[in-house]
Design an enzyme around this catalytic site. Structure first.
Site, PDB file in Angstrom:
ATOM      1  CD  GLU A 138      37.968  33.183  32.346  1.00  0.00           C
ATOM      2  OE1 GLU A 138      38.652  34.118  31.935  1.00  0.00           O
ATOM      3  OE2 GLU A 138      37.943  32.062  31.804  1.00  0.00           O
ATOM      4  CB  SER A 196      36.430  29.177  33.114  1.00  0.00           C
ATOM      5  OG  SER A 196      36.114  30.521  33.250  1.00  0.00           O
TER       6      SER A 196
END
Lengths: 334, 455
Positions: A292, A88
């Site tokens: 994520e 991320s």
């Protein structure tokens, strides 16, 4: 035998980046002779739209429209180092590097404009439309097109900048585990509503209501595509997916999309996405990494909804009809 | 999608031109009209195709490898075995000093999972490579295998990976990554209820539209251009440089748009062997996973086992939480020691709990090595934590959403890994979920804030 309805909730947080490994990213920005801007990275666009978001970040920082920015990615001969697109981290890490590079380029651009306009660079501002204006006297202005031409052909200046973003690596303390896994966290809360057929064990997810807090939605449409896709993936993880259905047994592993189960269009739940923005202190324009975490809360929310519907706990993923029927059978015999 | 601007409005200025605007993606027209170029759209004259001979056994000693028939097969140009790989034993996280090197590019003396690459065949066509691969004779002596993490951790279990010498990763903190905060046993002793539960998952495939692969072209000047869909360009280049003992300046990696990664394209598997093939043959080489390889050979998300023991009070406060997490790495480390460690940093979840004990283990078994996947180290943990939260709420007869408000972390709260909470927003997410889902909670919870008390 009946179709039974239930709902479940889950709330989660998720770290941005990989502070526990160290994850630097660099960016370069330069102008073309006609005042377009090139962002050079080695970061990879996985289809999530990284190039677009880097263009918007660069455009915002320099003060030009996004379509004046071109992003060159994923070439190790031209792009400076990026740890990679994972954890991320892409928007947060590369975004910060682009801001730093774009700021440096903007400063040169304003200095050249200041020479052309015979004012101080600190008295100038951009209008976001491709022009540089004197603060308080907007009739005195010059286009970025002309500034770039001047820099290239008259003043011998390179309108360019270098950007680097690095959060120092955190090493966990051996005995206590004291560590700093991340500098910012995204958040989510999901409520899922399901129907469970207690004869077949089949689960239908009727609705998922996802609330995501992501720091800042840099491009709301792109945020939406990622969050909707993530929500679908979460449901898929909860109910369908595995390469080894009888883990730890190695048999029966799927080898194609006929055998490896995922929900199709007809299995999609009615999906609601609500976004909150609490800007992160060190995020590019406050952004956190939502890539994520957006696929995580649906899994426990669905599991809890299944329990709410039929009163059995499936504590092993995926929550297959077989597992539900076995649990119902065990419950009935108790 | 709706943006709820009323939350945290005091922390945000909405005065930007380009940020916050729903600009259309500049790459979308190319994607939806099929014009976007992916690495595999390239075709070079004389390009060879690489296929792997893979282990049919979960754990076996290799007595001998006979490639003579394969080499004679029409169209075959080169057959590679372990001895051709300059630095055959590697591990990718060596770049961030997480060793030891524990995996072979091509099996050397042993295979440790079913599907492990043993021999690489390079041929004029994909079909010739496939047919020749079937003619490679590997004489195996099958060894006992271990598939279950509990079994693997028992004394006397078959050792999966000799480079570790034990079936778990050894951290500087010992057999697991540890977090210790407060006194967890005292917390259990003083709790109204104690609940211990076990959660498990199975491996999960990333299932990208585009399978893992690369195409390598020799540039004629000792440089090699590798067109790849890796998620991490320099990470892959630097690992390749180590494996091939080739200076980094000889390598040029070119990516582009990738057809989905989800963590499945960070393992550095296809590039080194394809570049080696190009170097040894002087010809372009293409190595692309079939869908079957993508599903059963490339790393999945690890199976995990999570044991959570909680002490909870009748008023809803969680006073102690002990989590023991097990990550099934399969036969090799890849990114798993990092994932298990990330889990240790994530537990006990977004809740403020005064007494916490975390142990996370990275366990080796004779199965496809697992690795990074979206939510690495966290996704399965969140499943376990949040089902456990539901059970705890029901145990004390409390609404599951209200129970979470009581325990939710806020700015300034000390986390178990000893960082003060900053920028919390769990409470506001739950408040909005309460409204959106028509799941009412008591007014006092709707009046809460993530901001520090008294701020």
């Amino acid at each position: 035998m009946a179709i039974r309805r239930g709902r479940g909730v889950a709330a989660i947080n998720y770290p941005t980046g990989m502070n526990l490994g160290g994850d630097p990213t660099q960016a370069l920005v330069h102008s073309t002779p006609t005042g377009n801007f090139m962002v050079t990275l080695s970061s990879v666009d996985l289809g999530q739209g990284m190039k677009q978001i880097m263009a918007q970040i660069c455009a915002e920082t320099i003060g030009v429209p996004t379509d004046r920015v071109v992003v060159d990615t994923a070439d190790t001969d031209t792009g400076p180092h990026c740890m990679g697109t994972f954890a991320s981290r892409g928007t947060h890490r590369a975004g910060n590097a682009v801001i730093q590079a774009a700021r440096e380029a903007r400063q040169v651009m304003l200095e050249v404009a200041a020479e052309e306009l015979e004012v101080n660079a600190s008295d100038l501002e951009t209008d976001g439309q491709g022009n540089i204006l004197v603060k308080g006297a907007p009739q005195k202005s010059i286009s970025i097109f002309d500034v770039a031409l001047s820099a290239h052909f008259k003043r011998g200046r390179s309108i360019s900048g270098r950007g680097m973003f690095l959060i120092p690596r955190s090493y966990p303390e051996k005995e206590t585990g004291a560590m700093k896994p991340s500098t910012c966290y995204a958040h989510a809360c999901t409520v899922a509503e399901v129907e469970v057929d207690d004869e077949t064990g089949e689960v239908t997810v009727l609705t998922v209501k996802n609330v995501f807090e992501i720091g800042r939605a840099l491009n709301p449409k792109m945020v939406e595509q990622q969050l909707v896709g993530g929500s679908w993936m979460g449901i898929s993880h909860a109910l369908y997916e595995t390469t080894e259905p009888y883990y730890p047994n190695r048999d029966h592993g799927g080898t194609d999309f006929n055998q490896y189960l995922m929900p199709g269009p007809g299995d999609l739940a009615q999906t609601e996405i609500i976004v909150l923005e609490r800007p992160s202190a060190d995020g590019p324009y406050g952004a956190k990494g939502p890539g994520e975490m957006c696929a995580n809360p649906q899994i426990p929310a669905v599991a809890n909804a299944v329990f709410d519907a039929v009163g059995v706990r499936i504590d092993t993923l995926p929550i297959t009809p077989e597992r539900i029927l076995r649990a119902l059978k065990a419950q009935a015999s108790n | 999608m709706e943006l709820r601007k009323s939350y945290f409005a005091d922390q945000r200025k909405d005065d930007l031109h380009e940020i916050g605007q729903p600009r259309p993606r500049s790459d979308s027209p190319g994607h939806v009209t099929g014009k976007t170029t992916y690495f595999a759209d390239r075709n070079f004259p004389g390009m060879l195709h690489l296929k792997m001979v893979r282990s049919p056994h979960h754990h076996a000693r290799i007595r001998s490898i006979d490639t003579s028939e394969a080499e004679k097969h029409p169209g075959v140009v080169k057959v590679l075995t372990a001895k051709d790989v300059p630095h055959n034993v590697y591990t990718i996280l060596i770049l961030i000093q997480i060793g030891p090197e524990d995996e072979t590019v091509l099996a050397d003396g042993k295979v440790r999972w079913k599907g492990e690459a043993a021999v690489a065949v390079l041929a004029e066509t994909e079909r010739a490579a496939q047919e020749a691969a079937a003619k490679v004779k590997v004489d195996y002596e099958v060894l006992p295998a271990v598939f279950d993490m509990d079994e693997a951790l028992k004394p006397g279990a078959p050792i999966v990976n000799e480079y570790h010498g034990r079936n778990y990763y050894l951290y500087d903190s010992g057999e697991c990554r540890k977090v210790r905060f407060g006194d967890v046993e005292a917390g259990f002793a003083g709790a109204d209820h104690v609940l211990e539960q076990t959660y498990q998952s199975s491996p999960i495939e990333h299932a990208p539209t585009e399978t893992t692969g690369c195409i390598v072209a020799p540039e004629g000047n000792d440089r090699f251009t590798c067109y790849t869909n890796t998620q991490a360009m320099f990470f892959t280049l630097d690992n390749t440089s180590i494996i091939l003992q080739m200076p980094g300046n000889k390598l040029h990696f070119v990516g582009g748009t990738v057809g989905g990664g989800f963590g499945g394209k960070v393992d550095v598997i296809v590039e080194p062997i394809a570049i080696l093939g190009a170097k040894l043959t002087g010809r372009p080489v293409c190595f692309i996973y079939s869908r079957e390889e993508e599903m059963q050979i490339s790393s999945p998300r690890a199976a995990e086992k999570v044991v959570i023991k909680d002490g909870v009070m009748n008023d809803g406060r969680i006073v102690a939480r002990k989590v023991t997490g097990y990550t099934d790495a399969g036969a090799y480390s890849r990114h798993s020691p990092y994932g298990a460690q990330k889990g240790a940093g994530h537990y006990p979840g977004p809740y403020t709990i005064p007494n916490v004990w975390i142990d996370t283990y990275c366990v080796y078994t004779n199965r496809t090595p697992s690795s990074a996947m979206r939510g690495f180290g966290v996704t399965i943990g969140d499943f376990a934590l949040e089902v456990q939260m539901d059970k705890l709420a029901r145990l004390i007869g409390m609404d599951p959403l209200e129970f979470r408000f009581i325990n939710a972390y806020r700015d300034g709260d000390m986390k178990a890994h000893r960082q003060p909470t900053e920028g919390a927003a769990l409470i506001e997410c739950m408040q909005e979920a309460s409204r959106a889902a028509n799941w009412p909670v008591a007014e006092k919870f709707m009046a809460m804030s993530s901001y520090a008390k008294g701020a």
